[in-house]
Motif scaffolding. Structure first.
Motif, PDB file in Angstrom:
ATOM      1  N   ASN A 241       2.009 -45.783 -64.587  1.00  0.00           N
ATOM      2  CA  ASN A 241       1.226 -46.517 -65.583  1.00  0.00           C
ATOM      3  C   ASN A 241      -0.271 -46.164 -65.518  1.00  0.00           C
ATOM      4  OD1 ASN A 241      -0.009 -49.816 -66.008  1.00  0.00           O
ATOM      5  ND2 ASN A 241       0.825 -48.576 -67.654  1.00  0.00           N
ATOM      6  N   LEU A 242      -0.789 -45.959 -64.306  1.00  0.00           N
ATOM      7  CA  LEU A 242      -2.215 -45.681 -64.118  1.00  0.00           C
ATOM      8  C   LEU A 242      -2.551 -44.193 -64.176  1.00  0.00           C
ATOM      9  CD1 LEU A 242      -2.986 -48.131 -61.168  1.00  0.00           C
ATOM     10  CD2 LEU A 242      -3.758 -48.378 -63.524  1.00  0.00           C
ATOM     11  N   TYR A 243      -1.534 -43.352 -64.172  1.00  0.00           N
ATOM     12  CA  TYR A 243      -1.726 -41.915 -64.000  1.00  0.00           C
ATOM     13  C   TYR A 243      -2.799 -41.314 -64.897  1.00  0.00           C
ATOM     14  CZ  TYR A 243      -0.781 -36.916 -64.459  1.00  0.00           C
ATOM     15  OH  TYR A 243      -0.918 -35.549 -64.548  1.00  0.00           O
ATOM     16  N   VAL A 244      -2.676 -41.470 -66.206  1.00  0.00           N
ATOM     17  CA  VAL A 244      -3.596 -40.761 -67.098  1.00  0.00           C
ATOM     18  C   VAL A 244      -5.014 -41.327 -67.004  1.00  0.00           C
ATOM     19  CG1 VAL A 244      -3.093 -42.174 -69.133  1.00  0.00           C
ATOM     20  CG2 VAL A 244      -3.882 -39.822 -69.410  1.00  0.00           C
ATOM     21  N   SER A 245      -5.155 -42.634 -66.778  1.00  0.00           N
ATOM     22  CA  SER A 245      -6.491 -43.219 -66.648  1.00  0.00           C
ATOM     23  C   SER A 245      -7.206 -42.672 -65.417  1.00  0.00           C
ATOM     24  CB  SER A 245      -6.393 -44.746 -66.568  1.00  0.00           C
ATOM     25  OG  SER A 245      -5.874 -45.287 -67.767  1.00  0.00           O
ATOM     26  N   LEU A 246      -6.475 -42.512 -64.318  1.00  0.00           N
ATOM     27  CA  LEU A 246      -7.089 -41.996 -63.101  1.00  0.00           C
ATOM     28  C   LEU A 246      -7.105 -40.476 -63.065  1.00  0.00           C
ATOM     29  CD1 LEU A 246      -5.889 -44.462 -60.301  1.00  0.00           C
ATOM     30  CD2 LEU A 246      -7.848 -44.591 -61.836  1.00  0.00           C
ATOM     31  N   CYS A 247      -6.251 -39.830 -63.870  1.00  0.00           N
ATOM     32  CA  CYS A 247      -6.206 -38.361 -63.888  1.00  0.00           C
ATOM     33  C   CYS A 247      -7.525 -37.771 -64.391  1.00  0.00           C
ATOM     34  CB  CYS A 247      -5.055 -37.884 -64.757  1.00  0.00           C
ATOM     35  SG  CYS A 247      -4.521 -36.202 -64.372  1.00  0.00           S
ATOM     36  N   LEU A 248      -8.278 -38.526 -65.167  1.00  0.00           N
ATOM     37  CA  LEU A 248      -9.583 -38.049 -65.619  1.00  0.00           C
ATOM     38  C   LEU A 248     -10.516 -37.786 -64.440  1.00  0.00           C
ATOM     39  CD1 LEU A 248     -10.127 -40.326 -68.755  1.00  0.00           C
ATOM     40  CD2 LEU A 248      -9.695 -37.858 -68.741  1.00  0.00           C
ATOM     41  N   PHE A 249     -10.292 -38.470 -63.321  1.00  0.00           N
ATOM     42  CA  PHE A 249     -11.102 -38.234 -62.127  1.00  0.00           C
ATOM     43  C   PHE A 249     -10.918 -36.825 -61.565  1.00  0.00           C
ATOM     44  CE2 PHE A 249     -11.315 -42.992 -61.451  1.00  0.00           C
ATOM     45  CZ  PHE A 249     -12.694 -43.069 -61.534  1.00  0.00           C
ATOM     46  N   VAL A 254     -14.435 -37.373 -57.573  1.00  0.00           N
ATOM     47  CA  VAL A 254     -13.772 -38.588 -57.089  1.00  0.00           C
ATOM     48  C   VAL A 254     -12.292 -38.310 -56.834  1.00  0.00           C
ATOM     49  CG1 VAL A 254     -13.160 -40.978 -57.651  1.00  0.00           C
ATOM     50  CG2 VAL A 254     -15.391 -40.076 -58.320  1.00  0.00           C
ATOM     51  N   SER A 255     -11.793 -38.786 -55.696  1.00  0.00           N
ATOM     52  CA  SER A 255     -10.368 -38.677 -55.366  1.00  0.00           C
ATOM     53  C   SER A 255      -9.614 -39.822 -56.016  1.00  0.00           C
ATOM     54  CB  SER A 255     -10.178 -38.746 -53.847  1.00  0.00           C
ATOM     55  OG  SER A 255      -8.822 -39.018 -53.519  1.00  0.00           O
ATOM     56  N   MET A 256      -8.411 -39.523 -56.493  1.00  0.00           N
ATOM     57  CA  MET A 256      -7.563 -40.591 -57.037  1.00  0.00           C
ATOM     58  C   MET A 256      -6.380 -40.857 -56.101  1.00  0.00           C
ATOM     59  SD  MET A 256      -6.721 -37.560 -58.167  1.00  0.00           S
ATOM     60  CE  MET A 256      -8.123 -37.368 -59.240  1.00  0.00           C
ATOM     61  N   GLY A 257      -6.628 -40.650 -54.815  1.00  0.00           N
ATOM     62  CA  GLY A 257      -5.648 -41.064 -53.816  1.00  0.00           C
ATOM     63  C   GLY A 257      -4.670 -40.014 -53.354  1.00  0.00           C
ATOM     64  N   ARG A 258      -4.816 -38.767 -53.776  1.00  0.00           N
ATOM     65  CA  ARG A 258      -3.959 -37.723 -53.214  1.00  0.00           C
ATOM     66  C   ARG A 258      -4.221 -37.659 -51.707  1.00  0.00           C
ATOM     67  NH1 ARG A 258      -1.728 -34.376 -57.193  1.00  0.00           N
ATOM     68  NH2 ARG A 258      -2.820 -34.332 -59.206  1.00  0.00           N
ATOM     69  N   GLY A 259      -3.167 -37.474 -50.938  1.00  0.00           N
ATOM     70  CA  GLY A 259      -3.319 -37.468 -49.487  1.00  0.00           C
ATOM     71  C   GLY A 259      -3.239 -38.860 -48.882  1.00  0.00           C
ATOM     72  N   PHE A 264      -2.702 -42.106 -57.278  1.00  0.00           N
ATOM     73  CA  PHE A 264      -2.918 -42.609 -58.635  1.00  0.00           C
ATOM     74  C   PHE A 264      -2.811 -44.129 -58.724  1.00  0.00           C
ATOM     75  CE2 PHE A 264      -1.987 -38.131 -59.321  1.00  0.00           C
ATOM     76  CZ  PHE A 264      -3.024 -37.785 -60.178  1.00  0.00           C
ATOM     77  N   GLN A 265      -3.209 -44.772 -57.636  1.00  0.00           N
ATOM     78  CA  GLN A 265      -3.309 -46.239 -57.622  1.00  0.00           C
ATOM     79  C   GLN A 265      -4.629 -46.684 -56.993  1.00  0.00           C
ATOM     80  OE1 GLN A 265       0.776 -47.766 -56.114  1.00  0.00           O
ATOM     81  NE2 GLN A 265       0.716 -45.566 -55.764  1.00  0.00           N
ATOM     82  N   ILE A 266      -5.386 -45.718 -56.477  1.00  0.00           N
ATOM     83  CA  ILE A 266      -6.688 -45.980 -55.882  1.00  0.00           C
ATOM     84  C   ILE A 266      -7.635 -44.862 -56.296  1.00  0.00           C
ATOM     85  CG2 ILE A 266      -5.763 -47.227 -53.886  1.00  0.00           C
ATOM     86  CD1 ILE A 266      -5.980 -44.696 -52.243  1.00  0.00           C
ATOM     87  N   TYR A 267      -8.918 -45.090 -56.155  1.00  0.00           N
ATOM     88  CA  TYR A 267      -9.884 -44.012 -56.365  1.00  0.00           C
ATOM     89  C   TYR A 267     -11.072 -44.238 -55.443  1.00  0.00           C
ATOM     90  CZ  TYR A 267     -12.954 -47.079 -59.151  1.00  0.00           C
ATOM     91  OH  TYR A 267     -13.797 -48.082 -59.566  1.00  0.00           O
ATOM     92  N   GLU A 312      -7.576 -46.675 -69.731  1.00  0.00           N
ATOM     93  CA  GLU A 312      -8.735 -47.372 -69.157  1.00  0.00           C
ATOM     94  C   GLU A 312      -9.776 -46.348 -68.720  1.00  0.00           C
ATOM     95  OE1 GLU A 312      -9.705 -50.226 -69.285  1.00  0.00           O
ATOM     96  OE2 GLU A 312      -8.028 -51.647 -69.313  1.00  0.00           O
ATOM     97  N   ILE A 313     -10.992 -46.492 -69.230  1.00  0.00           N
ATOM     98  CA  ILE A 313     -12.093 -45.617 -68.799  1.00  0.00           C
ATOM     99  C   ILE A 313     -13.167 -46.398 -68.049  1.00  0.00           C
ATOM    100  CG2 ILE A 313     -11.727 -43.878 -70.586  1.00  0.00           C
ATOM    101  CD1 ILE A 313     -14.038 -45.176 -72.158  1.00  0.00           C
ATOM    102  N   LYS A 314     -12.936 -47.699 -67.842  1.00  0.00           N
ATOM    103  CA  LYS A 314     -13.950 -48.520 -67.181  1.00  0.00           C
ATOM    104  C   LYS A 314     -14.180 -48.081 -65.735  1.00  0.00           C
ATOM    105  CE  LYS A 314     -10.679 -52.246 -66.045  1.00  0.00           C
ATOM    106  NZ  LYS A 314     -10.342 -53.675 -66.310  1.00  0.00           N
ATOM    107  N   TRP A 315     -13.135 -47.601 -65.059  1.00  0.00           N
ATOM    108  CA  TRP A 315     -13.300 -47.164 -63.671  1.00  0.00           C
ATOM    109  C   TRP A 315     -14.096 -45.868 -63.608  1.00  0.00           C
ATOM    110  CZ3 TRP A 315      -7.663 -48.064 -64.555  1.00  0.00           C
ATOM    111  CH2 TRP A 315      -7.341 -49.415 -64.410  1.00  0.00           C
ATOM    112  N   LEU A 316     -13.859 -44.995 -64.567  1.00  0.00           N
ATOM    113  CA  LEU A 316     -14.613 -43.748 -64.660  1.00  0.00           C
ATOM    114  C   LEU A 316     -16.099 -44.027 -64.913  1.00  0.00           C
ATOM    115  CD1 LEU A 316     -14.474 -40.584 -64.919  1.00  0.00           C
ATOM    116  CD2 LEU A 316     -14.117 -40.954 -67.369  1.00  0.00           C
ATOM    117  N   ILE A 317     -16.379 -44.920 -65.845  1.00  0.00           N
ATOM    118  CA  ILE A 317     -17.766 -45.281 -66.164  1.00  0.00           C
ATOM    119  C   ILE A 317     -18.440 -45.929 -64.959  1.00  0.00           C
ATOM    120  CG2 ILE A 317     -19.201 -46.807 -67.583  1.00  0.00           C
ATOM    121  CD1 ILE A 317     -17.159 -46.386 -69.854  1.00  0.00           C
TER     122      ILE A 317
END
Length: 379
Positions: A241-249, A254-259, A264-267, A312-317
């Motif tokens: 569900n969060l993938y595309v919103s966080l994929c912009l990172f 910014v890391s989106m939680g790989r590792g 794709f649930q944290i950044y 959601e782009i609020k986290w990116l902003i």
């Protein structure tokens, strides 16, 4: 007797409402494969309700499988994102596996020479950034050019109710964005295949002989939980569900939680201010060399937030506004390819509000919905 009748009624209703994927709708496609030499594009997501893999199911029905073509992450779905996948022989089945992610991303005439019909069965997540739609585009093109019929076994889109984000500017076309669709398009791969054909988006306007086997008991209001990971870094429904919103990172520092176990649930990043949440990426199943390997990242944990119903782009902003070095935040090329334009980065850097940014998407979304309408299978 009354209780028995009630029980039969309840179980009948429950059965009628159970979603069946295109692969499970086999009465519609098995007759098309009998006596044919078959090529299959699939991976670990190509499973039936009982977890039997499509390849094993077809073999049990005496269907002659010549070659399995594997997308990004490989046939068994274990390769890292972006990692080249080599041709191989599958240890379990002995079948020849031809990679479509690496030097060869489209079947050659030689590879299709003895194939009578092609079957495509991959689980998508409903965004133009996911490479499976690009794989399907190239398969359709190769089939059209070599006069090989294609059957797409459709699967539900877990984000089918969401149509949002900027529509791709073709100047930024790439393997993670081949078509003028929004970041979240609200279509299944079967519907997209019909649209690719109908809009003549294949090279030179060719069209393939396409058959889409639809899902049964499915509509656009239904939710769908994926039975297996569609790729190594999407471990659960929240990440999908969060993938595309966080994929912009991925176009930023910014890391989106790989590792971690919350891909794709944290950044977070070392450049963001200290907060109540931090994580340290380390090599794991999803990424052998993650961004900020061994370095503490400050950020935000989104793993328990309610399901989102838009891009959601609020986290990116927020991340851009609070980073300690704005000059290092964006990788212009990577970000523009993911956003599908240069404008989004420019708007964020200029301090344009989220509301104003969203307003700029609306006409493109309206035009897209009108274009896609003839190709929709589910209502």
């Amino acid at each position: 007797m009354r209780k028995l009748v009630l029980y039969i009624l309840i179980t009948t209703v429950s059965f009628a409402q159970k979603i069946k994927t295109g692969a499970e709708n086999y009465v519609a496609y098995l007759p098309l494969l009998k006596g044919k030499s078959v090529g299959i594009v699939t991976n670990q997501t190509g499973i039936m309700e009982d977890k039997t893999h499509l390849v094993d199911f077809l073999a049990s029905k005496k269907i002659k499988i010549k070659t399995v073509f594997a997308p990004e992450h490989g046939f068994r779905g274990t390769a890292d994102a972006g990692e080249h996948v080599s041709d191989e022989t599958d240890a379990k089945t002995g079948l020849s596996i031809t990679s479509l992610y690496g030097k060869n991303n489209k079947p050659t005439p030689e590879q299709l020479k003895d194939i009578d019909i092609m079957v495509f069965d991959l689980q998508d997540v409903g965004t133009r950034l996911y490479t499976y739609v690009s794989t399907m585009h190239r398969i359709m093109e190769a089939c059209a050019e070599n006069n090989v019929p294609l059957i797409v076994l459709d699967r539900p889109n877990p984000n089918i109710a969401i149509v949002d984000g900027p529509v791709l500017d073709i100047a930024f076309q790439s393997g993670i964005g081949m078509h003028p669709t929004p970041l979240l398009h609200g279509m299944t791969l079967g519907e997209e295949a019909k649209m690719i054909n109908g809009q003549k988006w294949l090279k030179n306007g060719v069209q393939c002989k396409l058959t889409v086997i639809p899902c049964l008991n499915y509509n656009r209001k239904m939710t769908y939980s994926l039975p297996v990971r569609p790729s190594p870094n999407l471990p659960n429904d929240q990440s999908v569900n969060l993938y595309v919103s966080l994929c912009l990172f991925e176009g930023t520092n910014v890391s989106m939680g790989r590792g971690t176990e919350k891909q794709f649930q944290i950044y977070g990043s070392p450049y963001l201010p200290k907060s109540d949440f931090a994580f340290t990426p380390k090599p794991n199943f999803g990424d052998k060399d993650p961004l900020y390997n061994g370095v503490e990242c400050n950020g935000e944990d989104l793993s328990s937030i309610p399901r989102i119903n838009r891009l959601e782009i609020k986290w990116l902003i927020k991340a851009y506004q609070t980073t300690s070095d704005k000059s290092k935040f964006f990788d212009k090329r990577k970000f523009s390819i993911r956003a599908g334009n240069e404008k989004l980065q420019q708007q964020i850097e200029a301090g344009i509000s989220e509301e104003e940014i969203r307003k700029g998407w609306q006409q493109g979304l309206k035009n897209f919905k009108k274009m896609r309408a003839p190709y929709l299978i589910y209502r």
